[in-house]
Design a protein around this motif. Structure first.
Motif, PDB file in Angstrom:
ATOM      1  N   GLY A 223       0.794  -1.227   0.000  1.00  0.00           N
ATOM      2  CA  GLY A 223       0.000   0.000   0.000  1.00  0.00           C
ATOM      3  C   GLY A 223       0.827   1.277   0.000  1.00  0.00           C
ATOM      4  O   GLY A 223       0.286   2.376   0.096  1.00  0.00           O
TER       5      GLY A 223
ATOM      6  N   PRO B 249      -3.749  -3.781   1.766  1.00  0.00           N
ATOM      7  CA  PRO B 249      -4.119  -3.345   3.105  1.00  0.00           C
ATOM      8  C   PRO B 249      -5.338  -2.419   3.073  1.00  0.00           C
ATOM      9  O   PRO B 249      -5.503  -1.652   2.129  1.00  0.00           O
ATOM     10  CB  PRO B 249      -2.886  -2.576   3.575  1.00  0.00           C
ATOM     11  N   TRP B 250      -6.144  -2.521   4.125  1.00  0.00           N
ATOM     12  CA  TRP B 250      -7.267  -1.591   4.252  1.00  0.00           C
ATOM     13  C   TRP B 250      -6.784  -0.296   4.881  1.00  0.00           C
ATOM     14  O   TRP B 250      -5.955  -0.302   5.795  1.00  0.00           O
ATOM     15  CB  TRP B 250      -8.351  -2.195   5.156  1.00  0.00           C
ATOM     16  N   PHE B 251      -7.363   0.788   4.409  1.00  0.00           N
ATOM     17  CA  PHE B 251      -7.149   2.078   5.065  1.00  0.00           C
ATOM     18  C   PHE B 251      -8.479   2.462   5.698  1.00  0.00           C
ATOM     19  O   PHE B 251      -9.481   1.781   5.510  1.00  0.00           O
ATOM     20  CB  PHE B 251      -6.633   3.108   4.056  1.00  0.00           C
ATOM     21  N   GLU B 257      -5.201  10.558   5.197  1.00  0.00           N
ATOM     22  CA  GLU B 257      -4.498   9.267   5.201  1.00  0.00           C
ATOM     23  C   GLU B 257      -3.312   9.199   4.255  1.00  0.00           C
ATOM     24  O   GLU B 257      -2.484   8.304   4.359  1.00  0.00           O
ATOM     25  CB  GLU B 257      -5.484   8.140   4.866  1.00  0.00           C
ATOM     26  N   TYR B 263       1.427   5.079   7.322  1.00  0.00           N
ATOM     27  CA  TYR B 263       1.796   3.816   6.692  1.00  0.00           C
ATOM     28  C   TYR B 263       0.691   2.785   6.917  1.00  0.00           C
ATOM     29  O   TYR B 263      -0.029   2.847   7.906  1.00  0.00           O
ATOM     30  CB  TYR B 263       3.048   3.221   7.363  1.00  0.00           C
ATOM     31  N   SER B 264       0.685   1.768   6.052  1.00  0.00           N
ATOM     32  CA  SER B 264      -0.054   0.554   6.389  1.00  0.00           C
ATOM     33  C   SER B 264       0.912  -0.291   7.214  1.00  0.00           C
ATOM     34  O   SER B 264       2.132  -0.161   7.078  1.00  0.00           O
ATOM     35  CB  SER B 264      -0.454  -0.219   5.133  1.00  0.00           C
ATOM     36  N   ASN B 266       1.400  -3.374   6.828  1.00  0.00           N
ATOM     37  CA  ASN B 266       2.109  -4.210   5.853  1.00  0.00           C
ATOM     38  C   ASN B 266       3.373  -3.520   5.356  1.00  0.00           C
ATOM     39  O   ASN B 266       4.424  -4.132   5.260  1.00  0.00           O
ATOM     40  CB  ASN B 266       1.223  -4.471   4.625  1.00  0.00           C
ATOM     41  N   SER B 403      -3.398  -0.611  10.991  1.00  0.00           N
ATOM     42  CA  SER B 403      -3.337  -2.065  11.091  1.00  0.00           C
ATOM     43  C   SER B 403      -4.733  -2.607  11.353  1.00  0.00           C
ATOM     44  O   SER B 403      -5.021  -3.144  12.403  1.00  0.00           O
ATOM     45  CB  SER B 403      -2.387  -2.440  12.227  1.00  0.00           C
ATOM     46  N   ASN B 406      -6.580  -6.645   5.993  1.00  0.00           N
ATOM     47  CA  ASN B 406      -6.269  -6.634   4.570  1.00  0.00           C
ATOM     48  C   ASN B 406      -7.439  -7.119   3.757  1.00  0.00           C
ATOM     49  O   ASN B 406      -8.216  -7.950   4.217  1.00  0.00           O
ATOM     50  CB  ASN B 406      -5.113  -7.597   4.272  1.00  0.00           C
TER      51      ASN B 406
END
Lengths: 281, 478
Positions: A223, B249-251, B257, B263-264, B266, B403, B406
């Motif tokens: 991401g 990854p989800w935000f 953001e 950051y994610s 991941n 975090s 995903n």
């Protein structure tokens, strides 16, 4: 380990490198990229594929030495190896017969625009290419571009060759001359891509840019390469790297690419120091 | 006391043996493993606590049904290598699982002792047996059956892929594992930090598979470098197992953001673990300089704990967990939560971020949060957090790590349209066989379940291996 088959400089600091990667050579399409890692401790960097020879099993990268990794890569000669190469990644360029298509390359971006220009030509488009460089010495792929173009223009910022001015001025000139343009592809530094988007916006000309955000894995996991397109988060590695230029938030991309300026400088300085020491011995 | 002549009363009188660990004030300055492992004496004493139930419920609590009572008995008797061998009958990666399984929700939760005492430290004992075997150089290769002449492709070298490959190779199939990254191990190398799972251990387990004849191909991205159809048709694999793990990854979808410093998890963990950016500039990949900074991690799972403890080790002045529910609802393993607490991680519970705030250079400077309270239980059975009106405040932070889970990697779906996927883009399988809607194609792990655990992924890999074996052996070759 992946073997370099040939390597030669096209202009100062810009090198054409052919690497053995049979699977990638067979599959890759215009607009796609690879992630490479030069050495054991290297970072993963995205580089757009400039061309391939499926029979020979090689792909071509055209690399400008900017940070440590690209400088290190540009020191490689035929017979040397690099640690890792993975691809082809990203969605291929959307190719169709648009009518009249203009391919604009700025600096080393010309190398990335080239394969898409070839594909546009093969799809039956009337292809116009505009390739910009700071000065004559930095013009690359002039012959190749001219071979796939119905009209080929070179622009230089200092006027040392071709049209004196920016690619956007040349594009505006074509529009003003009444040329009906159906599609524009622009690849180069962010300010150039943004400027092209602004030139075509009032005329509603479909315009596509290839974005180069910072990436880590390049496969849709981290991401880090997220860009804002039409106010939505997109991942350049799997949703791109090509996006509608009129919807891209270039400011956000510019800002995000500054994330590691300090570290990049630190890394480049440490590398330059190491190279100097090696020269002295 | 010895294993033969010990009464149940004597067994129950032994307290649960703590595993020696680096002191918190020491370990927050290094990336070495937190736990140091049992000595043989500690392991034997802990093993004696097991009352050897006739009907061991712990085994039922284990997703791969390790013969827990039997291996613990072997440890109690001092037969450590025998114990390791016993575990390996059911679990390919005991050194990994002993370290990362959520035992308190599985085997240890089912331990009969928990009714009146603390459970037997099953995870610690599993880890001890596996480490003992490896460290004494006594790893025995399992028996590999004669070649069946069948070829299976495994996509992804994480826990699902490795366990599937292990079972198939032992059954006599030729197995090739394709990995997208330049290193093998999937989430075990890019996701889980060195201080929780040393990479040498993962490498050791993978080397074992190589010795059994499993072929590994790195830098091969399924759906890009190679598609499932190409594996079946052009490369003539008889079956394919997809274990590619979780993806994008989800935000959170809140303003700010994309500011610099957000950051994610991941990305942050991949930079640090896989690319070893904690040794920058000796390694080329940089990561946000946490030294003296305030770092907030949003989420309450194991990945969030990994991220926040990593930030602390990188020198963060304040390392926060911001979580919208309370501690009781946190999905993280209890041990990770306790470690984090001891390491000085600050828990901002019942708080939800609403906006990231940046300076004119677009660097993150803070996060606006709102306080929450717990309402009625939601679909997950956990009490739903509800915002408290007018309770917003700003927490000054320099870095944010998101975090919250995903989504699924879209590449398989894009390139293999005849594999059915759910609304969440996870691959749909028959849970008994892990078979997908496409003939001879199986899937397991996070790509099927969404973000879950190492051991569940391994269980899925084994289920698939058994089904693939049965299918291949019952199919006549023309």
């Amino acid at each position: 380990m992946y073997k370099i088959v040939s390597a030669q400089f096209l202009a100062e600091n810009i090198k054409k490198i052919e690497i053995e990667a049979p699977r990638i050579a067979k599959k890759r399409k215009a607009g796609q990229f690879v992630m490479i890692r030069v050495g054991q401790r290297g970072e993963r960097i995205p580089l757009t594929i400039a061309g391939s020879d499926p029979e020979k099993g090689t792909i071509t990268l055209i690399v400008q030495g900017m940070g440590k990794s690209t400088k290190e890569l540009n020191l490689k000669e035929a017979g040397d190896t690099i640690n890792d190469i993975v691809g082809p990644l990203g969605a291929p360029s959307h190719i169709e017969n648009f009518g009249t298509a203009v391919s604009i390359g700025g600096g080393v971006g010309t190398a990335i625009a080239y394969p898409t220009a070839v594909a546009l030509k093969e799809a039956g488009n009337y292809v116009i290419t505009i390739n910009g460089a700071r000065s004559k010495d930095l013009v690359i792929l002039e012959e190749e571009m001219s071979a796939v173009s119905d009209e080929a223009y070179i622009t230089t910022d200092d006027g040392s060759y071709g049209f004196h001015g920016f690619v956007t001025q040349k594009l505006q000139q074509l529009i003003d001359a009444g040329k009906k343009i159906d599609y524009v592809l622009a690849i180069g530094p962010i300010p150039m891509m943004k400027a092209v988007a602004e030139v075509t916006r009032p005329y509603n000309i479909q315009t596509v840019v290839s974005l180069n955000p910072i990436m880590v894995d390049g496969t849709g996991m981290c991401g880090g390469c997220r860009v804002t397109v039409n106010n939505e988060i997109k991942f350049a590695c799997v949703d791109g790297p090509e996006f509608d230029a009129h919807l891209v938030d270039f400011k956000n991309l510019t800002d995000r690419n500054k994330l590691y300026l300090h570290e990049e400088k630190q890394s480049a300085e440490a590398y330059a120091h190491q190279c100097n020491l090696q020269k002295q011995f | 006391m010895d294993a033969q002549h010990i009464t149940t009363k004597e067994r129950l009188a032994i307290p649960r043996q703590e595993m020696p660990a680096q002191l918190p004030e020491v370990r927050i300055h290094n990336f070495n493993e937190v736990h140091l492992g049992y000595t043989p004496e500690l392991a034997q004493r802990e093993a004696l606590r097991c009352i050897q139930c006739k009907n061991p419920t712990c085994v039922k609590g284990c997703p791969v049904n390790i013969k827990i009572d039997q291996f613990i008995k072997l440890i109690a008797e001092g037969n450590f290598l025998g114990a390791a061998k016993k575990i390996k009958e059911d679990n390919v990666l005991p050194a990994v699982c002993g370290r990362v399984c959520p035992q308190e929700d599985q085997c240890e939760k089912m331990c009969i002792l928990t009714k009146k005492h603390e459970s037997v430290a099953i995870g610690n004992l599993e880890r001890f047996a596996a480490d003992y075997e490896r460290e004494t150089g006594n790893v025995e290769l399992p028996f590999v059956k004669p070649s069946t002449g069948k070829k299976v492709a495994v996509i992804g070298s994480g826990p699902a892929g490795l366990s599937c490959a292990n079972d198939l190779v032992q059954l006599g199939h030729a197995v090739t594992v394709f990995e997208a990254l330049h290193e093998l191990g999937g989430v075990l190398v890019y996701g889980i930090p060195e201080f929780r799972l040393p990479k040498e251990i993962v490498k050791g387990e993978i080397d074992g598979l190589k010795k059994l004849g499993v072929l590994f191909v790195t830098n091969a991205v399924a759906g890009r470098s190679i598609t499932v159809d190409e594996l079946l048709q052009e490369e003539h694999f008889d079956a394919v197992f997809i274990g590619v793990g979780a993806g994008l990854p989800w935000f959170m979808g809140i303003p700010g953001e994309n500011l610099l410093g957000v950051y994610s998890a991941n990305e942050f963990l991949t930079r640090v673990n896989l690319m070893k950016s904690y040794q920058f500039p000796e390694n080329d990949t940089p990561v946000f300089n946490c030294q003296g900074k305030n770092v907030a991690v949003f989420g309450g799972g194991n990945t969030a704990m990994d991220a926040v403890r990593t930030a602390k080790r990188l020198g963060a002045e304040h390392a926060y967990i911001v979580y919208r529910r309370s501690e009781a609802e946190m999905p993280a393993r209890l041990e990770e939560l306790h470690h984090a607490q001891k390491e000085g991680i600050e828990f901002m519970l019942l708080m939800n971020p609403v906006e990231f705030i940046g300076n004119d250079q677009q660097w993150l400077t803070g996060v606006k949060c709102i306080r929450m309270e717990l309402g009625e239980p939601d679909d997950s059975g956990r009490r739903r957090p509800v915002p408290i009106k007018d309770s917003e405040f700003t927490l000054p932070i320099d870095m944010a790590i998101i975090s919250i889970g995903n989504g699924s990697n879209p590449l398989i779906k894009q390139t293999t349209p005849d594999i059915d996927v759910s609304k969440r883009d996870t691959i749909v399988v028959d849970m008994k066989t892990m078979a997908t809607s496409k003939e001879n194609v199986y899937a397991g792990g996070d790509i099927v379940t969404g973000g879950a655990t190492v051991i569940l992924a391994m269980g899925a890999g084994r289920t698939a291996a058994a089904a693939i074996h049965e299918k291949l052996m019952n199919t006549k070759t023309n």
